[in-house]
Write an enzyme that holds these catalytic residues in place. Structure first.
Site, PDB file in Angstrom:
ATOM      1  N   TYR A 272       5.950  12.743 -10.437  1.00 27.72           N
ATOM      2  CA  TYR A 272       6.236  12.377  -9.050  1.00 27.72           C
ATOM      3  C   TYR A 272       5.003  11.892  -8.296  1.00 27.72           C
ATOM      4  CZ  TYR A 272      10.391  14.902 -10.473  1.00 27.72           C
ATOM      5  OH  TYR A 272      11.494  15.337 -11.176  1.00 27.72           O
TER       6      TYR A 272
ATOM      7  N   ARG B 237       2.774  13.583  -2.502  1.00 25.78           N
ATOM      8  CA  ARG B 237       3.371  14.921  -2.521  1.00 25.78           C
ATOM      9  C   ARG B 237       2.726  15.869  -1.506  1.00 25.78           C
ATOM     10  NH1 ARG B 237       3.643  18.137  -5.965  1.00 25.78           N
ATOM     11  NH2 ARG B 237       5.829  18.740  -5.711  1.00 25.78           N
TER      12      ARG B 237
ATOM     13  N   GLU C 129      17.070  19.616 -18.434  1.00 27.98           N
ATOM     14  CA  GLU C 129      16.492  18.328 -18.018  1.00 27.98           C
ATOM     15  C   GLU C 129      15.109  18.490 -17.390  1.00 27.98           C
ATOM     16  OE1 GLU C 129      20.709  16.165 -16.781  1.00 27.98           O
ATOM     17  OE2 GLU C 129      19.567  17.249 -15.261  1.00 27.98           O
TER      18      GLU C 129
ATOM     19  N   CYS D 135      -4.718   4.546   6.391  1.00 31.40           N
ATOM     20  CA  CYS D 135      -4.875   4.644   7.837  1.00 31.40           C
ATOM     21  C   CYS D 135      -3.926   5.682   8.390  1.00 31.40           C
ATOM     22  CB  CYS D 135      -4.623   3.292   8.472  1.00 31.40           C
ATOM     23  SG  CYS D 135      -6.060   2.276   8.248  1.00 31.40           S
ATOM     24  N   GLU D 136      -4.173   6.918   8.044  1.00 31.36           N
ATOM     25  CA  GLU D 136      -3.274   7.964   8.490  1.00 31.36           C
ATOM     26  C   GLU D 136      -3.995   9.299   8.285  1.00 31.36           C
ATOM     27  OE1 GLU D 136       0.727   7.008   7.617  1.00 31.36           O
ATOM     28  OE2 GLU D 136       1.304   9.102   7.576  1.00 31.36           O
TER      29      GLU D 136
ATOM     30  N   GLY E 172      11.526  17.532 -16.195  1.00 31.93           N
ATOM     31  CA  GLY E 172      10.712  16.341 -15.975  1.00 31.93           C
ATOM     32  C   GLY E 172       9.277  16.764 -15.747  1.00 31.93           C
TER      33      GLY E 172
HETATM   34  N1  LLP Z   1      17.760  16.820 -13.365  1.00 34.08           N
HETATM   35  C1  LLP Z   1      18.186  16.363 -12.185  1.00 34.08           C
HETATM   36  C2  LLP Z   1      19.609  16.127 -11.975  1.00 34.08           C
HETATM   37  C3  LLP Z   1      17.280  16.136 -11.140  1.00 34.08           C
HETATM   38  O1  LLP Z   1      17.712  15.678  -9.991  1.00 34.08           O
HETATM   39  C4  LLP Z   1      15.907  16.369 -11.370  1.00 34.08           C
HETATM   40  C5  LLP Z   1      14.931  16.136 -10.319  1.00 34.08           C
HETATM   41  C6  LLP Z   1      15.498  16.836 -12.630  1.00 34.08           C
HETATM   42  C7  LLP Z   1      16.457  17.063 -13.596  1.00 34.08           C
HETATM   43  C8  LLP Z   1      14.071  17.084 -12.982  1.00 34.08           C
HETATM   44  O2  LLP Z   1      13.459  18.046 -12.186  1.00 34.08           O
HETATM   45  P1  LLP Z   1      12.001  18.568 -12.617  1.00 34.08           P
HETATM   46  O3  LLP Z   1      12.143  19.289 -13.925  1.00 34.08           O
HETATM   47  O4  LLP Z   1      11.111  17.381 -12.752  1.00 34.08           O
HETATM   48  O5  LLP Z   1      11.586  19.444 -11.492  1.00 34.08           O
HETATM   49  N2  LLP Z   1       9.887  14.287  -5.898  1.00 34.08           N
HETATM   50  C9  LLP Z   1       9.981  15.731  -5.932  1.00 34.08           C
HETATM   51  C10 LLP Z   1      10.900  16.204  -7.010  1.00 34.08           C
HETATM   52  C11 LLP Z   1      12.288  15.606  -6.938  1.00 34.08           C
HETATM   53  C12 LLP Z   1      13.136  16.028  -8.086  1.00 34.08           C
HETATM   54  C13 LLP Z   1      14.369  15.240  -8.146  1.00 34.08           C
HETATM   55  N3  LLP Z   1      15.239  15.624  -9.199  1.00 34.08           N
HETATM   56  C14 LLP Z   1       8.591  16.319  -6.107  1.00 34.08           C
HETATM   57  O6  LLP Z   1       7.638  15.562  -6.147  1.00 34.08           O
HETATM   58  O7  LLP Z   1       8.436  17.527  -6.172  1.00 34.08           O
END
Ligand code: LLP
Length: 461
Positions: free
Chosen positions: A419, A358, A318, A389-390, A320
């Site tokens: 993200y 981030r 998976e 403002c931070e 992202g």
């Molecule tokens: N699968 C599941 C079950 C997940 O919870 C996530 C991410 C992914 C796949 C995808 O992960 P990736 O390949 O994109 O790393 N907001 C945070 C990241 C939170 C990820 C949440 N879950 C950031 O900006 O680093």
């Protein structure tokens, strides 16, 4: 000369930047691993993307804007598919989701992971085949589960006993047998920021392996025989570079698979190893290619299955961030440049923590370059900040920029596909930027810029 021009800094840079940044670099050079593949510095010195000059993009679409190199994103989808030819690749929509991107990933043969009703609605409205959707989330409401079941999503990754009960009740009512995976918390301490590690024991996701909840969940689903248990799922965290976490995770989850076989005589046919594959945000990051990743994961799974005498299950992953992250840069206009004597130069842009939280949230590192022209001025160490403002409103903590950077210049920050728009806010009532997709010399808005009218439209008091 500004306070932090490189010439002024020799022997005097103190602790104003991380050690790796202390050697001034060629500020006009683009480090390929940081940039979408079709970004270059054109003959006039300005950046181009898929043949379009960023000055023209800024003039036509405004700043701040997220600029998506569509062929780069499509190329990364294809690389994942080629690297995992006999696995399903689910794009994790939480990284960035809009209808155009749903269509792109669907056309490239990917599946889609959604984790809320909103993401599901976006996927369905873009025509994503429901059977290619996986539905995640630790707190899916009855309404969300109902919508997913009625739409016929391909699988639901169950995360709690409450959810198993809710889904089972729904399945009985509807006379259907939804396919499910059990999300297993494997107890791995992933080497990443605490907030984005998801497989250590003390957190909200999944069923604990060590405590026995994961086995209990699997047995309950098998024994009740209302839901179709397809397999186990493990996601250890995000922005991970080290394969050892996946190794431990695969070993533990396959041991559970063997335990289920021994107890119930069933070999679950699927295994999802999650996402979390790291990308390069600065020159210090050195991510593995999808091909290397696939090779490592395959070896780990084959080895563990052989050890447990299990047939190798059908795999899914998976990713992202690794698909959309490097395909996008944010284009900002510089508003002010302020030397804080003896300390630092602050370059303020027309966005900030509302379009990229981030840095503030995870202490993430980014890089930046002057985008509308090249410069032969000496580099200065700068901090790129937003307009909120931070004081923690920092986009890029430390970067060498040409010392002549000035109001009206454009800055580009790469690696902002994942993200950033998906976690964007309206803090300080700053409208969220547009997303502009560029391909073969053509640009189109795929998510339009928010307006002040949009903000006021919600304000009905
Ligand atoms: N699968 C599941 C079950 C997940 O919870 C996530 C991410 C992914 C796949 C995808 O992960 P990736 O390949 O994109 O790393 N907001 C945070 C990241 C939170 C990820 C949440 N879950 C950031 O900006 O680093």
């Amino acid at each position: 000369m500004r306070a932090h021009e490189a010439g002024a800094l020799h022997g005097d840079i103190g602790n104003r930047g991380p050690a790796w940044l202390r050697t001034p670099v060629d500020v006009n050079a683009l480090v390929p691993q940081l940039w979408p593949r079709h970004v270059a510095r054109g003959p006039a010195g300005a950046l181009t993307v898929a043949g379009l000059d960023v000055r023209d993009l800024a003039a036509e679409f405004g700043t701040a804007a997220y600029v998506l190199d569509e062929d780069d994103l499509r190329g990364r989808c294809r690389e994942f598919r080629a690297a995992f030819p006999d696995a399903d690749v689910y794009y994790a929509g939480k990284a960035f989701l809009c209808r155009a991107v749903v269509r792109m990933i669907a056309e490239e043969g990917l599946f889609l992971d959604v984790c809320t009703g909103g993401e599901l609605a976006t996927a369905l409205s873009a025509g994503m085949p429901p059977e290619r959707i996986g539905f995640h989330g630790n707190n899916k409401s009855v309404a969300e589960l109902t919508r997913a079941v009625d739409a016929g999503v391909g699988r639901i990754i169950v995360d709690s006993f409450t959810e198993i009960d809710r889904l089972s009740e729904l399945a009985r009512e509807r006379g259907v047998r939804p396919k499910v995976l059990v999300r297993v918390t494997v107890g791995v301490e992933a080497h990443t920021h605490e907030f984005i590690a998801t497989a250590h024991e003390d957190q909200k996701f999944g069923f604990s392996l060590a405590g026995g909840a994961a086995a209990t969940a699997a047995f309950r689903i098998l024994d009740e025989d209302v839901l179709e248990l397809r397999g186990l799922h493990s996601h250890i965290g995000s922005q991970i570079f080290d394969a050892s976490g996946f190794e431990v995770s695969a070993r533990r989850v396959l041991a559970l698979q063997a335990q289920i076989r021994d107890a119930r005589g069933v070999e679950l046919p699927e295994l999802d190893l999650g996402g979390g594959f790291g990308i390069a945000y600065t020159t210090q990051d050195d991510p593995a290619s999808p091909h290397e990743l696939a090779k490592r994961l395959r070896k780990i799974v084959d080895g563990e299955c052989a050890a447990e005498n299990l047939a190798v299950p059908h795999l899914s992953v998976e990713p992202g961030r690794a698909i959309v992250g490097p395909a996008v840069f944010t284009l900002y206009e510089v508003g002010t440049v302020k030397d804080v004597d003896g300390l630092r130069t602050y370059v303020s842009v027309d966005g900030g923590m509302s379009d990229n939280i981030r840095t503030a949230l995870y202490d993430a590192s980014y890089s930046a370059t002057l985008a509308n022209r090249a410069s032969s001025t000496v580099p200065m160490l700068a901090r790129v900040v937003g307009k909120h403002c931070e004081s923690g409103d920092i986009v890029v903590k430390d970067e060498f920029l040409p010392a002549d950077v000035q109001p009206g210049d454009l800055l580009a920050v790469p690696g902002t596909g994942a993200y950033c728009r998906s976690m964007a806010s309206n803090y300080n009532h700053v409208p969220r930027p547009s997303v502009v997709a560029v391909r073969d010399g053509h640009a189109r808005v795929i998510v339009r810029r928010e307006t002040e009218d949009d903000l006021l439209a919600l304000d009905v008091g």
